[in-house]
Each structure stands twice: as C-alpha cells, then as structure tokens.
Design an enzyme around this catalytic site. Structure first.
Site, PDB file in Angstrom:
ATOM      1  CD  GLU A   1       7.097  15.330  -3.484  1.00 18.99           C
ATOM      2  OE1 GLU A   1       7.597  15.078  -2.324  1.00 18.99           O
ATOM      3  OE2 GLU A   1       6.074  13.529  -3.437  1.00 18.99           O
TER       4      GLU A   1
ATOM      5  CE1 TYR B   1      12.215  12.941  -1.836  1.00 17.74           C
ATOM      6  CE2 TYR B   1      10.951  15.220  -1.816  1.00 17.74           C
ATOM      7  CZ  TYR B   1      11.226  13.845  -1.782  1.00 17.74           C
ATOM      8  OH  TYR B   1      10.026  13.674  -0.833  1.00 17.74           O
TER       9      TYR B   1
ATOM     10  CG  ASP C   1      13.286  11.670   2.687  1.00 17.27           C
ATOM     11  OD1 ASP C   1      13.790  10.661   2.442  1.00 17.27           O
ATOM     12  OD2 ASP C   1      11.868  12.059   2.686  1.00 17.27           O
TER      13      ASP C   1
END
Length: 359
Positions: free
Chosen positions: A58, A141, A159
């Site tokens: 991520e 996020y 996102d």
DNA sequence: AACTCGGGGGG
DNA sequence: CCCCCAGAGTT
C-alpha cells in the site's frame, strides 16, 4: 440520518436526493465482487493477508502505478521479509531500496513505522483501524486498506479510483479537489459496499485501473455500466470534476561533479524540501578550485510541481592537497562508481553517474 | 484548508 | 503539454 446530514452540510443536491425512491445500490457492489472473482489482476500481494506485505504494498503504490512499483515491491520484500528485519535495518538501506521511486518520505516513514511496531506493539502488526492509523506514513486510505484486506474491517479504502468510479456511477459533480471529497465519497461508497469490504476495495482498484480508466474507459467491458448514470447520459468524460490546478514553478540547481582517480564527492540531503535524505554532489565550489572545471552539462528534469534546470560542472581535481583540503573542510563523502550503487541518488543525478562511466 | 512531496506513462 | 497515479505530512 448521517448521509443526509453530510449532504446538507455540503449544501448540495445529491443524486440520492433527486432519486428518493432508490434506497440501495448494494447490487452494484455485489456485481463488482463477482467481476473481481473472475478478473482480479494477478499481483504478488494478492495471495496473502500478511499485514506486513499488504502494508508495504500500500505504501509503495501510493500515487504510483502498478507497473512502476512492482520491481521495487518485490525487491523490498525480498530484502525485508518481515517487520523485524526492516526495523533492524539502516535507514539508508531502506532509502536505497526506494531509489528512483519518488516521494522518498515514504521510505523514511516506513522505516520509522517498522520500529513503532517493534516498540509499541511488540512486533505484532496492530489490528484495529485506529491503531493502524497511528503508524508513520499510514493515513486514512492505507489504514482502511490494511484493515479491510487483512482483518475484515468494514471501511472503504477511498482513493483516486473511488473518486473516479463513484463520481461516474452517480454522475456526481462533487469537486474531488475539495477538502471534503474524502468524507463525501466515503459516504457514497458505503451505499455500494457489500459485506466483503476487503475484496470490494480491491475490486474498485482493479476496475479503476483496468476498466474505468481516467481516459478512454472501457465502458463496454464494465460489469456495472448498466448502473452507471454518467454512461447512460454519455457524459463519462465529465467525471470526476476537479477544479484545482497546481502550476509547476521553475527551479535552477547547480552541482559540481568533483572527481579524482575515479572517485567523486557526495553528501546527504536533509529531510526537508525535495529528495529527502538522498545523496547529491557538492553544490558549492571555492574560487581556488574553479580552475579544475573542464566543462558543464545542463539537465532538464520535471517534478510534479517543479521544472528543474540542473547544471552540473565537471571538476577534475589534479592536486591531491586541494582535493584532501576540500573534503575535510566540507565533510564530503568519497565514493566511486561501484560504491555509488549502494546509495540512493535523485533520478537525474543517478542518470548522470551512469553516463559518466561511458565517457 | 492549502501546500508540498517524484517519477513515469498516456493522450 | 497536461493529466493522473493503491496519499500523507506539514503549516
């Protein structure tokens, strides 16, 4: 009701208020899940729920396309397979593995967060969303993505893909450059979101990158195009709405490639401004050394908010005393072409070093 | 709430 | 040339 409160707060007539008879869009999320089961991209972090690997991926893929970051991700996991290994590593080696990827504070923060996990969580990755959020470099996020994918958290990972897909689905002209866009589209996402939030979040990412692309989306192949209001209105290109534009400013930099017998001088940047903690050449040369300049080269380099013009002077030092004095007075590091592979340089300097070998 | 942080790829 | 990308930290 929370949703109406948000819409009222934003003083805006939402799609939902225009269509009060429609109460649920859950079938959209379910159709996305079905599509995802058959069309998910085969990526190295898709076969695991190891929070460490999901976390790293991520961070790597923040503001970064899959093709650009895939090698970096694989190399990073290979060298730092778990939190302990990462926490015990030197910061500079973490930066080295980030070389060329950009947004270098991600590498600094990822290293700090690894030590956070070792010190504050006994090496066990935190499970709760609020705890994950406390890690350096992990925002709303990323915390939502880790929580939903690894621990069954029910939080949409909003996102750029969510902004684009949802604004098109509902032909919603909410400005995604508005500071409240994250809250707004999070609320919109919950209307579509099925129970399996982890897969739903990843389905939205794959749909956004493979089908619902920024330009020339493949609406004919989209599993939810029959539910897409922008598609039925033939106004896909109108979404998402984004008003704020950032203009790039011009910036000139000067470097001196000071070398002698195959060795050259470098120093490490601070952790502010651009290229945090990356290595660079000296940017100052005393008058007494300017007789060693044999030429210069100008490199143009574009950053997101800056147009760089970098002039690099070639300085071949023929006096050992002047060479030694210059180093000790300024505390420069000495390296050579081979050893420079062990340090992370800004892209244009990396390219310069590579080219200097051919000359 | 606005600004800043890279580098690459696409139209 | 402009836009966007598995966003977050700082002010």
């Amino acid at each position: 009701m929370k949703r109406n409160k948000l819409f009222n707060e934003l003083n805006r007539l939402s799609f939902l208020e225009k269509n009060k008879t429609v109460t649920s869009f859950l079938h959209i999320g379910n159709r996305l899940l079905e599509w995802y089961r058959n069309n998910a991209r085969d990526l190295p972090f898709r076969q695991t729920k190891d929070p460490y690997k999901i976390w790293i991926c991520e961070i790597v893929f923040q503001q970064t396309r899959i093709n650009q970051g895939l090698n970096h991700y694989n190399n990073f996991i290979k060298r730092f397979p778990d939190v302990k290994t990462l926490a015990e590593a030197e910061e500079n080696e973490v930066l080295l593995h980030w070389k060329g990827l950009g947004y270098y504070s991600r590498a600094i923060n990822i290293h700090k967060a690894a030590r956070q996990i070792m010190n504050d969580y006994q090496g066990i990755f935190p499970v709760e969303y609020e705890e994950i959020l406390k890690l350096k470099g992990v925002g709303k996020y990323t915390a939502a993505a880790i929580s939903s994918i690894c621990f069954g958290g029910k939080i949409p990972a909003v996102d750029g893909n969510f902004y684009r897909v949802l604004s098109r689905l509902f032909a919603d002209d909410f400005d995604i450059s508005n500071a409240k866009a994250f809250a707004y589209f999070s609320e919109l996402a919950t209307l579509v979101m099925p129970d399996n939030v982890g897969d739903f979040n990843q389905a939205m990412m794959d749909l956004g990158s493979e089908i619902c692309k920024p330009k020339n989306p493949l609406c004919g192949e989209c599993p939810v195009h029959e539910d897409c209001l922008a598609f039925s209105l033939q106004k896909i290109s109108a979404y998402p709405v984004k008003t704020k534009k950032v203009k790039a400013e011009d910036l000139s930099l000067t470097y001196y490639f000071v070398h002698r017998n195959g060795e050259f001088l470098i120093r490490q940047r601070k952790d502010d401004f651009i290229w945090k903690k990356l290595f660079e050449f000296p940017s100052f040369l005393p008058e007494t050394m300017k007789t060693f300049i044999t030429g210069s080269k100008i490199i143009s380099h574009k950053l997101t908010h800056k147009n760089l013009s970098i002039e690099i002077f070639n300085v071949e030092v023929t006096s050992e005393k002047i060479w030694n004095d210059f180093i000790t007075e300024n505390q420069y590091l000495i390296t050579n072409f081979e050893a420079s592979h062990e340090k992370s340089f800004p892209k244009p300097l990396e390219n310069y070093i590579q080219n200097s070998l051919k000359d």
